[in-house]
Design a protein around this motif. Structure first.
Motif, short mmCIF file in Angstrom:
data_model
loop_
_atom_site.label_atom_id
_atom_site.label_comp_id
_atom_site.label_asym_id
_atom_site.label_seq_id
_atom_site.Cartn_x
_atom_site.Cartn_y
_atom_site.Cartn_z
N TYR A 19 37.01 9.74 40.77
CA TYR A 19 36.38 8.42 40.66
C TYR A 19 35.52 8.39 39.41
CZ TYR A 19 37.94 7.75 45.43
OH TYR A 19 38.71 7.62 46.54
N THR A 20 35.70 7.33 38.59
CA THR A 20 34.96 7.25 37.32
C THR A 20 34.44 5.83 37.14
OG1 THR A 20 37.00 6.70 36.15
CG2 THR A 20 36.37 9.02 36.20
N PRO A 21 33.33 5.66 36.41
CA PRO A 21 32.83 4.31 36.16
C PRO A 21 33.65 3.57 35.10
CG PRO A 21 31.36 5.92 35.16
CD PRO A 21 32.43 6.70 35.88
N PHE A 51 30.52 10.60 37.92
CA PHE A 51 31.95 10.85 37.99
C PHE A 51 32.19 11.75 39.19
CE2 PHE A 51 33.00 9.29 33.74
CZ PHE A 51 31.73 9.24 33.18
#
Lengths: 177, 1007, 447
Positions: free
Chosen positions: A34-36, A139
């Motif tokens: 999961y990343t912004p 992250f």
């Protein structure tokens, strides 16, 4: 033996990338990262194939093209043939702009629809994030439930090596903030 | 013209039977159970009233079928009645188209001895006054509505009193072409010893009658035959526009100008005039002169002709300007060569001048060849001397009873205000007006008369040619014919038709040999609209050479002053038609001005007085003054200011709210004001004549600006000087040549058309009909009858002055008028412009909703109920002939709506419209042909414009008909198409202008 | 487009981290509106109200309330339409074309530019509807099946092409813009402090979780859309130019129109982006994100397109002369020297002469001067459309129908109203949504 998902949280994309590679080397299965923002090269690091969406786009575009061509031809020279300015009923060159526009419309909206459907994005969908701030500046790497080869210590060491800021189990977010 | 016969005659076949029936009917006392009039009234109000709501946006109502179907009336099928136009005294024959009991359209009666099948704009517009809500419906006593019983009682009492006291009775009329009316008035007056019938024309030509009395011993107005003349010289007579009988003269004029034949012949026409008239604009040569120069020129011409004829006269030629002298010398030679085949006319109301004109025509042997005193005209009978005497009598209080019919002396005559006061003092004054006009306002009694379309009347405009006026609808109000009123006051009431029929039986039946019974004679008259009878005209005496005298010298106009010319406009004449909005909105054929009269100045004079178009100037003559906007008129003589009569009529403030009302709209006429200004104050009634031109005035700019509204702003086919590249040619939309060049090379004057490549050749072949039109520009005079005809046929709304100011006039047919400044003066061309029905129509391609498409017969169709109003078609029209409904134009006047053509949709707001070659007429003729099995031939379909054209300049037909007229004209060497280079393939062609003049003129640089 | 390839300056100023970026960009929409914003929205909504009144009156009364006439069937209406469509081109250009060219500076301005595109297209789309005689019949443009027998539309008409081009453009731009917003709305959702905010953005963000799988598809779609939108943006103004180029009227019937219009659109759109960005960065305090380097890069595009537009003007005149067609020649002489020549010279002055100042680095770095220039270009480009439409129509073939055109108060109010609509919606956008693409800025940051 563990059947919970492990979440590793990082502060930078570089750390996430290197951690991802390390995790894969150690044979553990990555469930998801999961990343912004979209981190380029992450899919490669995770060993994932690129999306096949372009094929859908092409297909939609093709459908749009044929539909527009048929609609214009049929309405202008089959269903209601009229003498307009002395031009032939099937004024093909004049039909090109609409064919192009419909092609783009179908291809574009088709791709977007495919994205929403494949990724199950829809208004009001409830979301459970693996960790806080992953839509802001964190992250996260989520490991799939592991078999016996997984060791918590090894995981902690890996985290330390790659500057992780947290390591927790999924659903344990509140505690490890 | 040949193409115009046919339809009318055929249509009237059905009417011939009803003629018989009518005769029987009218043998009975009137107003029994079912007279024609009573059922017309029923149908007129019943059916039409139920139809009308269907045209508006109101709730739709069911059309109720006749319970008793009136005989001869079929819903939706037109009935035609032959009648006579009442628009002026010319007496043109008309066919009135009745739909469902109401007359909706007037057309020329083909074969009529006066008009020959054409009509003028006024004739076309004459259907509107019938449905005028402001027409007087009841008699009036001293301004109060009354009833006939009371009026009759009071008038009979007064008349009885006058009879006892021996007071003087005066009957004042305009030229009265009706023998029945003449006779009835005489009968009426015969009861009153010393009474007189005085006749005057507001546009007087009294001098012509007086001159003939002097030279030929008879006070007659000659009948002119322009067709027989090879040389026509007109001194200020606007015979194609407003003079005496323009339709008759136009037809005659064109009869002498035939190009499309084996042996082309073209009369020569030279016009001397001070303003630019419609006639001048059509002349082969035109010389602008001042009014006082006209007298000198006529004298000089008379002297030269007399010299050639070896006749000594008691005057010598005045000294002329060198160029005028040369022209007159040349002209005298030409006229002398064309003795007996020439015609000289003069429009100046000056006795001595007209005597000289008679001398010229006499010496040239033109009498009984091109002009006739044996077949004289009754169209102009006025006597200015009588009028002056009567005015004097009235002012001195010597008149006891005054009856006024068909004229409006308080408005028409100078010093009307004073006259009004004097009339008020007369004990018994009766006006037979249709509106509360200036005179009716001061008379004690107003006895309103019928509209011509409600009347039985006759007319003998030319001796021996009797024309019939028959009603097409029962009177809408409680109006009564003048003759009926007179019979009532004489004590033996007779109905109108009875009076007329009696006269015909006693006076005319015996003067013909065709019919054996009176019934047949009467029927034929009603069916054809006219009959010919013997006219026992007393031969005139020999030419009285002793009567010839020198023309008195006109006063010289000082350099800082101008010479005033008062003239009539084509739609308004002397102001009789001031209540007709169609005629107000009709652009003047020359100036293109609408809804106004103006002070015309030549460009040079305007520069001298530092005024521009629209600036208001004050025209002053002693105490009299008038403020008018300036119009700059090329071709006008410098030093002349021309002002139209017929404006400033009382009651024209009714048009204040004509046209759409919105935030920024300006009224067509300010509240309480009038349309235009009344210029009759400058008329002079002295020395026994009404003077129209040549009086000295001074002008002064007032510093104000009042916009003059025209439908055309640019007047040249050359581009404006500052924007022209070197060698930029004149645009070849109107092509012209001279007769000599034409004889050498029939294609002379043509403009090369670039070779075109058709991308879609063969995409749409026209296998059936392919409608097309050809306009003969050599014949078109620009009279604009077609403009009004189109308006009447196609339900085109009146939009008002402000909308025209904003370039939003709605006429589908317009007449483009271009000036061409040449080394010898201003040339004028008129070009009718309307939808060209392009086979490759640029308008069609761009319409997003297919609201304009091409028919299989080559028509560019407009589908009103599919149009969404993007206006793209109009933008892409190279001819700019499309018209957009910018607003919902007022259709609230239910009565006025009765004139609408039920075959044509009334367009609502936001819809584009345009000429469709009268597609409703095409369809009607096609279904007629389909049911009768007879194939369509030329003339079966006549568009409204074609039907009306007095010059026969419009040809409509099937381009695919190889033997047809169109196919023939299409291959004429004179034929060209406007903007042919564009490749839009218009179906309308034009035939080149051919002028009969020595050589092409050098083109002067235009600014 | 970069200043220097060796030492590439950071994209944004202030040495910020990710968290700071989120804070900065979300701040304007999370705090109370500034007084300046209130004043701005008051003014723009008043303008909008004026426009609404004018349009209502016009629709109720008739097109006659505009100054059009038989000769000039289009005036302010289509001028405004083409003007706004042109403005709407910069958004897609910045989003799609610069995306394909990997111009990272686009990330600071693309969100606002896309919003501007949508709003401008809305403003533009209004005019073809209200310019019709009866606006309520607009659905007749659509080729929908019906029971009235065959009743279709004319696919040969450029106006119909317009309908398809504009609606496609609107749809694709909206999709592009919304897709871009989803991750940012998820960000806002996750940092929301109030229940309603969380709920609303929760719905709007479609349950976005930032997973790699989604990001991967998202990136693919984004690239595809960019690839589709690039020819689309070129096609839209090409088709708008066909409205004129396929007509027979001299001054309209010109093959140069498609590239000329597209360049003009980019030119005017860029100028409007500059205008808006300069306002937004000061009103919203985003100087660190929309830096003078961003403005400088846009200035260079403006300068380039200005010169292309200038070349197009010159080419038109040359071809008019070279064609030898007297109508064509006259139209162009008349355009420059005729009664409406003043409009032509405003156009040349604003579009060709004024932008030449941008050759100077000092000018490009002076925000106030750039702002002034951008306003001039906006005016000039409005006049370009006005000149093309009205001068060509006013004097075409037959001198008898030559006429002039004066707008009415209703038309002026409608123009004002369209600006009111534009600014009102833009100000609302600034308040309610992130003006800068948070995710994209982060992705483009050098850390």
């Amino acid at each position: 033996m563990i059947d919970q998902r492990v979440v590793m949280v990082f502060e930078s994309a570089d750390d996430l990338m290197s951690a991802t590679r390390a995790v894969r080397e150690s044979g553990w299965k990555i469930e998801e990262a999961y990343t912004p923002y979209a981190v380029h090269g992450l899919d490669e690091a995770m060993g994932r194939a690129p999306s096949r969406l372009p094929y859908i786009t092409f297909l939609c575009g093709l459908v749009g093209t044929l539909l527009a061509l048929w609609l214009q031809h049929w309405t202008s020279s089959v269903s209601w043939p009229l003498n307009v300015g002395g031009k032939p009923f099937n004024s093909l060159p004049a039909f090109v702009p609409v064919i192009f526009e419909i092609m783009v419309l179908f291809a574009g909206l088709g791709s977007v629809a495919t994205l929403l459907i494949r990724s199950r994005l829809y208004p009001g969908k409830k979301v459970q994030l693996p960790s806080v701030d992953i839509t802001n500046h964190r992250f996260a790497l989520v490991l799939a439930p592991q078999d016996a080869s997984f060791s918590h210590d090894e995981a902690s060491q890996l985290c330390r090596r790659h500057n992780a800021v947290a390591l927790h189990f999924l659903g344990d977010i509140e505690n490890k903030k | 013209m040949t193409a115009q016969n046919g339809e009318g005659m055929e249509k009237r076949e059905t009417n011939r039977d009803s003629g018989h029936r009518l005769d029987q009917e009218f043998g009975e006392p009137v107003f029994t159970e079912l007279t024609r009039r009573s059922f017309l009234k029923l149908t007129g109000f019943g059916l039409a009233a139920s139809l009308i709501p269907g045209c508006s946006r109101g709730p739709s109502e069911k059309l109720i079928p006749y319970l008793d179907q009136p005989e001869g009336i079929l819903a939706g099928k037109a009935t035609w009645y032959a009648t006579t136009c009442g628009g002026c005294n010319a007496g043109c024959g008309m066919l009135a188209k009745n739909m469902d009991g109401r007359p909706i359209k007037l057309e020329g009666n083909p074969g009529h001895p006066i008009s020959g099948g054409g009509l003028c704009p006024i004739g076309q517009a004459m259907v509107l006054p019938l449905y005028d809500a402001q027409r007087l419906q009841t008699p009036i006593i001293q301004g109060e509505k009354s009833d006939w019983g009371k009026v009759d009682r009071e008038i009979r009492d007064s008349l009885a009193k006058i009879k006892r006291s021996g007071g003087s009775v005066r009957f004042l009329t305009g030229s009265l072409t009706s023998p029945t009316e003449q006779k009835t008035i005489q009968e009426f007056l015969s009861d009153y010893p010393g009474s007189r019938h005085v006749c005057y024309d507001p546009l007087s030509q009294s001098a012509i009658l007086d001159a003939h009395l002097q030279t030929h011993g008879v006070r007659r107005f000659p009948g002119y035959d322009f067709g027989a003349a090879e040389w026509i010289v007109s001194f200020d007579a606007d015979f194609l526009g407003t003079w005496i009988s323009p339709v008759q003269f136009t037809a005659g004029y064109q009869a002498g100008r035939i190009l499309e034949s084996e042996s082309p012949r073209l009369s020569q026409h030279l016009q001397f005039e001070s303003r630019l008239s419609l006639t001048g604009s059509n002349a082969d040569q035109r010389i602008a002169v001042s009014p006082e120069q006209i007298n000198q020129l006529i004298t000089a011409l008379a002297a030269r002709i007399a010299a050639k004829a070896g006749q000594s006269v008691g005057f010598s030629s005045p000294s002329l300007k060198p160029d005028h002298k040369a022209k007159i010398d040349e002209l005298a030679d030409s006229l002398w060569k064309s003795r007996g085949r020439s015609l000289v006319v003069c429009g100046l109301n000056q006795f001595e001048t007209q005597v000289q004109v008679n001398l010229i025509n006499h010496l040239l042997g033109n009498y009984e060849k091109t002009l006739s005193l044996l077949k004289p005209s009754n169209q102009c009978q006025g006597n200015d001397r009588d009028l002056a005497f009567l005015v004097d009598e009235i002012e001195k209080g010597k008149v006891s009873a005054l009856f006024v019919l068909g004229v409006n002396p308080v408005y028409d005559l100078p010093g009307g205000e004073g006259l009004a006061q004097a009339i008020k003092k007369i004990p018994c004054t009766v006006s037979f007006a249709t509106h509360l006009d200036e005179t009716a306002r001061v008379t004690r009694y107003v006895c309103p008369v019928h509209n011509p379309l409600e009347s039985w009347r006759d007319a003998e405009p030319i001796a021996g040619k009797l024309s019939v006026t028959q009603p097409t609808i029962r009177p809408l109000g409680k109006t009564r014919a003048m003759v009926v009123s007179l019979t009532v006051w004489m004590g033996n009431k007779k109905e109108e038709y009875q009076v007329m029929k009696d006269t015909w039986r006693t006076d005319f039946f015996k003067r013909q040999k065709t019919d054996s019974t009176f019934g047949r004679f009467w029927d034929r008259a009603l069916h054809d609209g006219w009959v010919e009878i013997d006219s026992p005209v007393r031969a005139s005496t020999d030419f009285n050479m002793k009567s010839i005298q020198a023309v008195p010298k006109d006063p010289v106009i000082s350099a800082d002053k101008l010479s005033l010319v008062l003239y009539p406009k084509i739609g308004m004449l002397a102001g009789q038609h001031a209540h007709n909005p169609w005629l107000h909105e009709l652009p003047d054929p020359v100036s293109k001005i609408v809804w106004d009269n103006e002070a015309s100045l030549s460009p040079e004079t305007a520069r001298k007085f530092k005024v521009e178009q629209g600036d208001r100037i004050e025209i002053r003559q002693g105490e009299k003054k008038l403020v008018l906007p300036v119009h700059i008129q090329p071709g006008q003589y410098d030093g002349v200011v021309a002002v139209a009569l017929g404006y400033g009529r009382v009651g024209t403030d009714r048009f204040t709210r004509v046209g759409p009302q919105w935030l920024e709209s300006l009224p067509t006429v300010a509240v309480g004001e009038t349309v235009g200004k009344n210029a009759t104050l400058f008329l002079s009634l002295s020395e026994g004549r009404i003077g129209y031109s040549g009086s000295e005035v001074s002008i002064r700019p007032t510093g104000e600006h009042g916009e003059l509204v025209t439908t055309q702003i640019h007047h040249s086919l050359s581009v404006p000087a500052g924007l022209a590249m070197k060698g930029m040619p004149k645009r070849p939309f109107v092509q012209e040549t001279t007769l000599e060049e034409y004889k050498k090379n029939p294609e002379s004057g043509s403009h090369p058309v670039h070779p075109k490549h058709d991308l879609w050749a063969g995409s749409h072949e026209y296998t059936g009909h392919h409608w097309g039109m050809i306009i003969d520009l050599a014949a078109c005079t620009g009279c604009s009858a077609c403009v009004v005809a189109c308006q009447a046929e196609n339900n085109i709304p009146v939009v008002g002055k402000d909308e025209v100011r904003l370039n939003r006039e709605m006429h589908w047919m317009r007449i483009d008028r271009y000036y061409n400044e040449t080394s010898e003066g201003t040339d004028v061309v008129h070009q009718p412009m309307f939808c060209q029905q392009c086979d490759h129509a640029p308008c069609e391609t761009v319409c997003p909703v297919l609201a304009t498409v091409h028919s299989s017969e080559g028509l560019n169709q407009q589908v009103y109920n599919r149009c969404v109003g993007t206006r793209y078609c109009s933008n892409n029209c190279p001819y700019k002939v499309r018209r957009f409904n910018w607003f919902d134009y007022p259709r609230e006047d239910r009565l006025q709506n009765m004139s609408l053509n039920p075959d044509v949709t009334v367009r609502s707001r936001g819809v584009m419209e345009k000429c469709t070659f009268c597609v409703q007429r095409i369809q009607a003729a096609k279904s007629e042909s389909a049911s009768s099995g007879k194939p369509l031939v030329d003339g079966d379909i006549q568009t409204a414009c074609q039907q009306s054209c007095p010059a026969g300049a419009v040809f409509f037909g099937d381009l695919n008909d190889e033997k047809g007229l169109l196919a023939k004209l299409k291959s004429s060497p004179r034929r060209y198409r406007v903007l042919d280079d564009l490749g839009v393939e218009p179906s309308v062609g034009y035939l080149r202008v051919v002028r009969n003049r020595p050589e092409p003129r050098g083109v002067k640089h235009h600014d | 487009m970069t200043e220097d390839t060796n030492v590439r300056p950071p994209l944004i100023d202030g040495n910020k981290d990710f968290q700071q970026v989120t804070e900065d960009i979300c701040a304007p929409m999370e705090r109370r509106p500034t007084n300046l914003w209130w004043v701005a929205i008051l003014v723009s909504s008043s303008m909008l109200l004026l426009g609404v009144v004018a349009v209502t009156y016009q629709v109720a009364t008739g097109i006659g309330t505009w100054g059009l006439n038989n000769t000039i069937g289009w005036g302010f209406d289509i001028t405004n339409f083409v003007f706004w469509i042109g403005i709407g081109h910069a958004g897609t250009l910045i989003s799609a074309v610069l995306f394909l060219f990997r111009q990272k500076w686009r990330t600071s301005v693309n969100r606002a530019a896309e919003a501007m595109t949508l709003i401008a297209v809305m403003c533009a789309g209004l005019f073809p509807i209200i310019h019709m005689g009866r606006a309520w019949l607009v659905f007749w443009f659509a080729p929908y099946p019906n029971f009235r027998g065959p009743l279709w539309v004319n696919f040969r008409s450029p106006l119909l092409w317009d309908l398809f081009a504009i609606s496609t453009y609107m749809a694709i731009s909206a999709a592009f813009w919304y897709i871009g917003l989803i991750p940012d709305m998820a960000t806002i959702r996750d940092r929301a402090t109030t229940k309603y905010r969380r709920m609303i953005f929760g719905i709007l963000s479609f349950g976005w979780d930032g997973s790699q799988r989604t990001w991967s598809r998202y990136e693919t779609v984004y690239l595809l859309l960019a690839g589709l939108a690039t020819p689309l943006v070129l096609s839209v103004h090409t088709i708008v130019s066909f409205d004129f180029a396929t007509a027979v009227i001299p001054g309209w019937h010109t093959t140069i129109f498609p590239p000329y219009f597209v360049t003009g659109a980019i030119f005017s759109g860029m100028a409007m982006v500059l205008t808006l960005m300069i306002i937004a960065r000061s009103v919203m305090g985003l100087q660190d994100y929309i830096t003078t380097r961003h403005l400088g890069a846009m200035c260079k595009i403006v300068l380039t397109t200005s010169m292309i537009v200038g070349l197009a003007y010159a080419t038109e005149f040359f071809i008019a002369w070279y064609s030898g067609n007297p109508y064509e020649r006259f139209t162009f002489i008349n355009r420059a020297l005729g009664p409406m020549g003043w409009a032509f010279w405003i156009m040349v002055g604003c579009n060709v002469l004024v932008p030449q100042l941008l050759w100077f680095r000092a000018v490009r770095s002076n925000v106030a001067v750039i702002f002034g220039i951008s306003i001039f270009i906006n005016i000039g480009m409005w006049f370009e459309r006005f000149v093309i439409i009205t001068t060509s129509l006013s004097r075409d073939f037959l001198p008898s129908s030559w006429a002039s055109y004066v707008p009415t108060s209703i038309e002026l109010a409608t123009l004002v109203g369209s600006f009111g609509l534009f600014f009102t919606l833009f100000l609302l956008f600034c308040r309610l949504l992130p003006v800068i693409a948070i995710g994209e800025v982060k992705g483009a940051m050098k850390r």
